[in-house]
Design a protein around this motif. Structure first.
Motif, PDB file in Angstrom:
ATOM      1  N   CYS A   1      55.503  40.869  44.816  1.00 50.39           N
ATOM      2  CA  CYS A   1      54.618  39.845  45.380  1.00 50.39           C
ATOM      3  C   CYS A   1      53.187  40.242  45.055  1.00 50.39           C
ATOM      4  O   CYS A   1      52.778  41.368  45.341  1.00 50.39           O
ATOM      5  N   THR A   2      52.420  39.332  44.463  1.00 47.76           N
ATOM      6  CA  THR A   2      51.046  39.648  44.070  1.00 47.76           C
ATOM      7  C   THR A   2      50.058  38.656  44.671  1.00 47.76           C
ATOM      8  O   THR A   2      50.393  37.520  44.973  1.00 47.76           O
ATOM      9  N   CYS A   3      48.837  39.124  44.810  1.00 51.29           N
ATOM     10  CA  CYS A   3      47.712  38.264  45.167  1.00 51.29           C
ATOM     11  C   CYS A   3      46.536  38.739  44.341  1.00 51.29           C
ATOM     12  O   CYS A   3      46.297  39.955  44.244  1.00 51.29           O
ATOM     13  N   ASN A   4      45.819  37.816  43.712  1.00 52.69           N
ATOM     14  CA  ASN A   4      44.669  38.245  42.915  1.00 52.69           C
ATOM     15  C   ASN A   4      43.553  37.220  42.977  1.00 52.69           C
ATOM     16  O   ASN A   4      43.777  36.030  43.176  1.00 52.69           O
ATOM     17  N   VAL A   5      42.335  37.723  42.819  1.00 55.27           N
ATOM     18  CA  VAL A   5      41.155  36.878  42.668  1.00 55.27           C
ATOM     19  C   VAL A   5      40.319  37.496  41.551  1.00 55.27           C
ATOM     20  O   VAL A   5      40.163  38.711  41.463  1.00 55.27           O
ATOM     21  N   GLY A   6      39.830  36.647  40.647  1.00 58.04           N
ATOM     22  CA  GLY A   6      39.116  37.157  39.479  1.00 58.04           C
ATOM     23  C   GLY A   6      40.045  37.360  38.303  1.00 58.04           C
ATOM     24  O   GLY A   6      41.144  36.797  38.243  1.00 58.04           O
ATOM     25  N   ASP A   7      39.626  38.215  37.356  1.00 58.09           N
ATOM     26  CA  ASP A   7      40.395  38.397  36.124  1.00 58.09           C
ATOM     27  C   ASP A   7      41.086  39.748  36.023  1.00 58.09           C
ATOM     28  O   ASP A   7      41.371  40.226  34.922  1.00 58.09           O
TER      29      ASP A   7
END
Length: 531
Positions: free
Chosen positions: A276-282
């Motif tokens: 399970c992932t969560c990301n903001v940006g690159d």
């Protein structure tokens, strides 16, 4: 007479085989244009069928999977560079904002899950693995010893920037990336942040983001008596951990940073695992599988059908708009993995260097630029432009210029083909290595070392151009950002003709599977490489 592609390959062999700091003189990083995987792909051969990746802007858009009970038995933990998350405030205070409009990252899920209680902060005591924080041994972000890497949980952060020939300092200091990985018996947490632009406050922001995120996840997921039973529970914890990360950045007066976090855990009544992932940006997340190759879990956070401006970080935590973050591309995602698969997170200093255009073995097909998939809605146009300018990386140099001859001979690729070829290039490296007879990547540590080695060798020529003593005659000791950028403009055309992107480069990874405690090599917690 040799073709341009053959000349490029020979040039890369030459610049990669010199006595570059940290480079193995016996290995090379050749142009992949002569490799069959590119020819096959561009000739229409499709990639292997990949396991499904589910993604969305809300955790409620994803299917819910049951997971096994999380063991709190810790196997390995590692952070960096130069101390990583342990170098910021070790006690996170309850954040108080003077602005009433601070965005709550998880506002839709604050009261939606009965299994997850709010993790205590400030003067309330919490237990981590059954131990109170005021006992003799100190826990930092839920872990007692952050200098305990293993072959199955590892990370490296380094710089690809040039070294000043007089002062011997690298441009872009300090490294503005940070990472942390914590591996347990049947689960793992990986976190990576990339501070936007250079400087102490960008470095601080990245460390705060990793610390705040990791601290919350360790306490929420492994809390004594806690009930984490589904992927929905994990996603709510991930979103709240981003809120904790943002608050710590504001508390410590940091600037902007991207953030990517992944929780790997075993599925209920199965030997398979789910990420399970969560990301903001690159900053992005991937899986390497011997069976399926490399796939990007976070692909929903950016539009793979539009040519992206690599200077645009796309989103960030920290004070972008007052005290608010920029969450336009915040995305949650998940995919099922097999035991033995390796999950890894990268900063754009790694991922962009696998791009075929940055690597100078393909040209971008010129199309009318379309708006990014994740746009900032319901805000005035001026505000949109202002936010996009704030998120621009002033130090990006992934030039897309090519020589006139290259424009005639190199293949043209569309945006989605660039994305596919990036994944294929990663797969080729991890499966075949760089030398004939190399075996497929087996461990998380090996994956990190191979990716850093690739990016280091690819960018050798750029560093050598910028390390020419002739560029430093006028102001030999100058090392400020203005002078560094002036030098880049002076040799801009030369830099644009050679492959690679100079940046801070970070990768952190772990291997899926049931882990057992094994002897590990304790490393001194320093910057892994000083290129």
């Amino acid at each position: 007479m040799p073709t341009l592609r053959e000349k490029v390959a020979e040039f890369l062999r030459q610049v990669s085989s010199g006595s570059e700091r940290g480079c193995d003189v016996n290995s090379s990083c050749t142009s992949p244009t002569t490799g069959t995987f590119i020819q096959k792909y561009l000739n229409g051969e499709s990639r292997k069928r990949q396991p499904e990746i589910f993604f969305g802007k809300s955790c409620y858009e994803l299917p819910v999977k049951e997971i096994s009970k999380l063991s709190d038995h810790e196997i390995a933990a590692f952070t960096g560079p130069s101390g990583g998350l342990i170098e910021v405030n070790r006690v996170q205070r309850a954040f108080q904002s003077s602005e009433p409009d601070v965005d709550f990252i998880d506002e839709d899920s604050m009261d939606s899950c009965n299994n997850i209680e709010n993790v205590a902060t400030d003067n309330q005591e919490v237990t981590t693995n059954g131990i109170h924080p005021n006992e003799e041994e100190e826990y930092i972000a839920g872990v007692k010893n952050w200098n305990k890497p293993s072959s199955e949980a590892y990370g490296i952060a380094t710089t690809l920037y040039e070294c000043h020939p007089v002062t011997r300092e690298n441009a872009g200091e300090p490294i503005a990336d940070a990472f942390g990985v914590c591996l347990r018996e049947n689960s793992a947490i990986l976190v990576l942040a990339d501070g936007v632009n250079w400087g102490e406050k960008s470095c601080l922001a990245a460390r705060c983001a990793v610390h705040g995120c990791m601290d919350y996840l360790n306490k929420a997921l492994y809390r004594e008596g806690g009930k984490i039973e589904t992927t929905l529970d994990i996603f709510i914890c991930l979103l709240r951990s981003f809120h904790a990360a943002h608050n710590l950045i504001l508390q410590e007066d940091g600037m902007l940073t991207t953030l990517c976090a992944a929780v790997l855990c075993q599925m209920k009544d199965s030997n398979k695992f789910i990420v399970c992932t969560c990301n903001v940006g690159d900053s992005l997340a991937y899986v390497y599988s011997k069976k399926y190759g490399v796939r990007e879990i976070t692909q929903g956070s950016h539009d793979i059908y539009s040519m992206r401006d690599m200077r645009d970080a796309l989103g960030a935590l920290g004070p972008v708009d007052g005290q608010n973050p920029e969450l336009s591309n915040l995305t949650v995602a998940m995919t099922i993995v097999d035991p033995g698969d390796i999950v890894f997170l990268t900063s754009d200093g790694i991922s962009d260097n696998f791009d075929p255009v940055v690597g100078k073995f393909a040209l971008p097909k010129k199309t009318e630029r379309t708006a990014p998939k994740a746009t900032i809605e319901d805000t005035p146009e001026e505000s949109k432009i202002q936010k996009q300018e704030i998120l621009q990386r002033a130090n990006s140099n992934g030039d897309e210029k090519h020589s006139p001859q290259a424009e005639i001979t190199l293949p043209m690729v569309e945006a989605h083909q660039r994305h596919e070829l990036t994944l294929l290039r990663m797969e080729d490296l991890l499966t075949n290595g760089v030398n004939e007879g190399d075996k497929p990547c087996e461990t998380a540590r090996q994956l990190c070392e191979q990716m850093i080695d690739f990016a280091t060798k690819l960018t050798v020529a750029k560093r050598r151009i910028l390390e020419d003593p002739e560029l430093y005659k006028d102001n030999a000791a100058a090392l400020n950002q203005l002078e560094q950028r002036r030098r880049r403009r002076k040799v801009g055309e030369k830099l644009a003709m050679v492959p690679g992107k100079l940046d801070h480069a970070t990768v952190v990874s772990c291997k899926a599977g049931i882990q057992t405690l094994s002897p590990v090599t304790t490393l001194s917690n320093h910057r892994n490489s000083a290129i």
